[in-house]
Scaffold this motif. Sequence first.
Motif, mmCIF file in Angstrom:
data_model
loop_
_atom_site.group_PDB
_atom_site.id
_atom_site.type_symbol
_atom_site.label_atom_id
_atom_site.label_comp_id
_atom_site.label_asym_id
_atom_site.label_seq_id
_atom_site.Cartn_x
_atom_site.Cartn_y
_atom_site.Cartn_z
ATOM 1 N N PRO A 91 0.829 -1.205 0.000
ATOM 2 C CA PRO A 91 0.000 0.000 0.000
ATOM 3 C C PRO A 91 0.866 1.259 0.000
ATOM 4 O O PRO A 91 1.929 1.271 0.604
ATOM 5 N N ARG A 92 0.426 2.296 -0.698
ATOM 6 C CA ARG A 92 1.162 3.549 -0.694
ATOM 7 C C ARG A 92 1.224 4.086 0.741
ATOM 8 O O ARG A 92 0.219 4.088 1.448
ATOM 9 N N GLY A 93 2.382 4.540 1.130
ATOM 10 C CA GLY A 93 2.523 5.086 2.475
ATOM 11 C C GLY A 93 3.196 4.103 3.405
ATOM 12 O O GLY A 93 3.712 4.489 4.443
ATOM 13 N N SER A 94 3.209 2.823 3.048
ATOM 14 C CA SER A 94 3.932 1.871 3.898
ATOM 15 C C SER A 94 5.214 1.497 3.178
ATOM 16 O O SER A 94 5.248 1.423 1.941
ATOM 17 N N SER A 95 6.278 1.283 3.958
ATOM 18 C CA SER A 95 7.550 1.001 3.283
ATOM 19 C C SER A 95 7.628 -0.461 2.869
ATOM 20 O O SER A 95 7.027 -1.324 3.511
ATOM 21 N N PRO A 96 8.369 -0.721 1.789
ATOM 22 C CA PRO A 96 8.515 -2.113 1.362
ATOM 23 C C PRO A 96 9.175 -2.939 2.456
ATOM 24 O O PRO A 96 9.927 -2.387 3.259
ATOM 25 N N PRO A 97 8.915 -4.244 2.500
ATOM 26 C CA PRO A 97 9.556 -5.071 3.517
ATOM 27 C C PRO A 97 11.081 -5.058 3.367
ATOM 28 O O PRO A 97 11.596 -4.756 2.288
ATOM 29 N N ALA A 98 11.785 -5.387 4.467
ATOM 30 C CA ALA A 98 13.252 -5.332 4.458
ATOM 31 C C ALA A 98 13.842 -6.244 3.396
ATOM 32 O O ALA A 98 14.949 -6.018 2.911
ATOM 33 N N SER A 99 13.073 -7.283 2.992
ATOM 34 C CA SER A 99 13.584 -8.202 1.970
ATOM 35 C C SER A 99 13.629 -7.540 0.592
ATOM 36 O O SER A 99 14.103 -8.129 -0.374
ATOM 37 N N MET A 100 13.085 -6.320 0.462
ATOM 38 C CA MET A 100 13.088 -5.642 -0.844
ATOM 39 C C MET A 100 13.904 -4.348 -0.772
ATOM 40 O O MET A 100 13.346 -3.266 -0.651
ATOM 41 N N PRO A 101 15.244 -4.443 -0.868
ATOM 42 C CA PRO A 101 16.065 -3.238 -0.764
ATOM 43 C C PRO A 101 15.837 -2.271 -1.925
ATOM 44 O O PRO A 101 15.323 -2.650 -2.969
ATOM 45 N N ARG A 102 16.220 -0.991 -1.700
ATOM 46 C CA ARG A 102 16.114 0.013 -2.774
ATOM 47 C C ARG A 102 17.433 0.106 -3.544
ATOM 48 O O ARG A 102 18.404 -0.543 -3.167
ATOM 49 N N ALA A 103 17.438 0.981 -4.576
ATOM 50 C CA ALA A 103 18.601 1.043 -5.474
ATOM 51 C C ALA A 103 19.934 1.203 -4.731
ATOM 52 O O ALA A 103 20.889 0.483 -4.993
ATOM 53 N N GLY A 104 19.987 2.148 -3.779
ATOM 54 C CA GLY A 104 21.240 2.412 -3.073
ATOM 55 C C GLY A 104 21.650 1.283 -2.143
ATOM 56 O O GLY A 104 22.776 1.271 -1.630
ATOM 57 N N GLU A 105 20.736 0.358 -1.880
ATOM 58 C CA GLU A 105 21.002 -0.693 -0.882
ATOM 59 C C GLU A 105 21.221 -2.057 -1.524
ATOM 60 O O GLU A 105 21.178 -3.069 -0.841
ATOM 61 N N LEU A 106 21.418 -2.094 -2.824
ATOM 62 C CA LEU A 106 21.572 -3.392 -3.500
ATOM 63 C C LEU A 106 22.856 -4.085 -3.037
ATOM 64 O O LEU A 106 23.878 -3.419 -2.834
ATOM 65 N N PRO A 107 22.835 -5.404 -2.873
ATOM 66 C CA PRO A 107 24.023 -6.102 -2.386
ATOM 67 C C PRO A 107 25.230 -5.884 -3.309
ATOM 68 O O PRO A 107 25.096 -5.947 -4.533
ATOM 69 N N LYS A 108 26.382 -5.620 -2.679
ATOM 70 C CA LYS A 108 27.605 -5.293 -3.423
ATOM 71 C C LYS A 108 27.968 -6.422 -4.400
ATOM 72 O O LYS A 108 28.321 -6.158 -5.553
ATOM 73 N N ALA A 109 27.852 -7.654 -3.939
ATOM 74 C CA ALA A 109 28.247 -8.795 -4.788
ATOM 75 C C ALA A 109 27.430 -8.809 -6.080
ATOM 76 O O ALA A 109 27.945 -9.117 -7.165
ATOM 77 N N HIS A 110 26.140 -8.458 -5.967
ATOM 78 C CA HIS A 110 25.274 -8.460 -7.145
ATOM 79 C C HIS A 110 25.648 -7.315 -8.096
ATOM 80 O O HIS A 110 25.706 -7.493 -9.308
ATOM 81 N N VAL A 111 25.877 -6.142 -7.511
ATOM 82 C CA VAL A 111 26.214 -4.977 -8.342
ATOM 83 C C VAL A 111 27.533 -5.242 -9.078
ATOM 84 O O VAL A 111 27.666 -4.968 -10.278
ATOM 85 N N GLU A 112 28.481 -5.843 -8.380
ATOM 86 C CA GLU A 112 29.777 -6.154 -9.008
ATOM 87 C C GLU A 112 29.617 -7.203 -10.115
ATOM 88 O O GLU A 112 30.257 -7.122 -11.160
ATOM 89 N N ALA A 113 28.757 -8.170 -9.867
ATOM 90 C CA ALA A 113 28.535 -9.218 -10.883
ATOM 91 C C ALA A 113 27.961 -8.606 -12.155
ATOM 92 O O ALA A 113 28.367 -8.959 -13.272
ATOM 93 N N ILE A 114 27.013 -7.683 -11.999
ATOM 94 C CA ILE A 114 26.410 -7.041 -13.177
ATOM 95 C C ILE A 114 27.486 -6.276 -13.965
ATOM 96 O O ILE A 114 27.537 -6.336 -15.197
ATOM 97 N N ALA A 115 28.379 -5.594 -13.247
ATOM 98 C CA ALA A 115 29.460 -4.850 -13.920
ATOM 99 C C ALA A 115 30.374 -5.824 -14.682
ATOM 100 O O ALA A 115 30.775 -5.563 -15.821
ATOM 101 N N ARG A 116 30.672 -6.952 -14.038
ATOM 102 C CA ARG A 116 31.518 -7.975 -14.690
ATOM 103 C C ARG A 116 30.868 -8.521 -15.957
ATOM 104 O O ARG A 116 31.490 -8.670 -16.992
ATOM 105 N N ILE A 117 29.565 -8.795 -15.837
ATOM 106 C CA ILE A 117 28.824 -9.362 -16.983
ATOM 107 C C ILE A 117 28.816 -8.362 -18.138
ATOM 108 O O ILE A 117 29.061 -8.719 -19.296
ATOM 109 N N ALA A 118 28.559 -7.080 -17.810
ATOM 110 C CA ALA A 118 28.515 -6.043 -18.855
ATOM 111 C C ALA A 118 29.860 -6.002 -19.583
ATOM 112 O O ALA A 118 29.910 -5.967 -20.816
ATOM 113 N N LYS A 119 30.941 -6.047 -18.797
ATOM 114 C CA LYS A 119 32.291 -5.980 -19.389
ATOM 115 C C LYS A 119 32.524 -7.190 -20.308
ATOM 116 O O LYS A 119 32.969 -7.044 -21.454
#
Length: 385
Positions: A91-119
């Motif tokens: 519902p609007r006004g309630s925050s997403p559950p902790a299991s759903m991080p936002r852009a700035g909170e994405l796990p480092k390992a995942h962000v690094e993997a995406i960069a590796r894949i792109a390269k």
Amino acid sequence: MTRPILRTAFCDRVGVEYPVVLAGMGPVAGTGAPVATAELAAAVSNAGGLGVIGGVAYPPDLLRAEIRKLRALTDKPFGVDLLLSPNFLIPRGSSPPASMPRAGELPKAHVEAIARIAKALDIELVPAPPETTERRDWLEPGQSWAGAQIEALLEERVPVFASGLGTPRIFAEALRANGITILSLVGTVRAARQVAADGADYVVAQGTEAGGHTGKIGTLALVQQVIEAVAPTPVVAAGGIASGRALAGMLALGADAAWCGTAFLVAEEANQPALQTRRILDASAEDTIVTRLYSGKTMRNISNPLIEAWEREGLQALPMGTQALLIRDLQYSIERAGRHELLMNAAGQASGLLTKRRPAAEILAEMVAEASHLLDGLGERVRVG
Ligand SMILES: Cc1cc2nc3c(=O)[nH]c(=O)nc-3n(C[C@H](O)[C@H](O)[C@H](O)COP(=O)(O)O)c2cc1C
């Protein structure tokens, strides 16, 4: 030529000539619009089946516009498919559950993997522009994305609602009160029992052969077990049904209708880039792969080097909603580089059967004629007594 007859109780209940439903296929990669638009849904409904719009990505105003467009193209019954997964029910006004991080909170390992894949794929990773309008800004406080879409469906009094993920429980009473027939997709027997108890008029048992989001159990094994588990609730079969043989088989098994996606992906009216259609027509049954790359949930696609690279990383995908955020810049960069062969190309194992692009009405007519002929002639091949 006289039209073949192929009727089940589904036809009487929903008001269609044939027990064949166009799966409500959602957005095509690189566009906000669904594969199953008003044009494709109207073509199927006008040919005697049940056309269903893939409405998940549409906010209510666009959903209403698409429904009205469909009504202008057909006076036959039709449906709208939405996803009722948790990320669409916040519902609007309630925050997403902790299991759903936002852009700035994405796990480092995942962000690094995406960069590796792109390269590795020689893609220059550039940030996607921010979304122009915050998708949820217009929602009333307490209203969810799916809740707002359902309100549009109630106002428009659509004949059929199909839920692609999740359970229709919280909306079932309102839908039924408005005379809307509820179809609910499942991939397990447990989920089938749940949605039947939660108000589904038809349980759509979708086997792993299916394109798009899919489970692990094959259509043959699943459909018969679901029929037994949810009786007397009727069952619609899905997953790998793209011929009259498969349609006849599923009706003989006890299904009331077939829900078909891949078969209509190669329809002339399907809203799909030419390259994706070409790859489906060229594919054999072995050329699809199930991956969580695109949405966080298991999804069957025509394989490509991006999926293979993601699978080699061996990472656990993020929850639905968050995974899309993880790959947002990568998807944008792929489109920017014109590397369309790396975009999502959801399709099922029945791709191996499909060899030509043609009008949806022709696809449906051939399936129905073949199924009717096979069932009618069964006594010549199979002696019973
Ligand atoms: C391109 C594509 C998009 C899909 N999008 C959705 C969707 O938005 N909602 C949904 O309920 N199912 C979606 N599906 C799954 C279909 O509804 C259906 O269950 C599946 O296509 C049936 O199996 P088949 O492809 O073997 O016919 C999609 C399938 C494909 C191939």
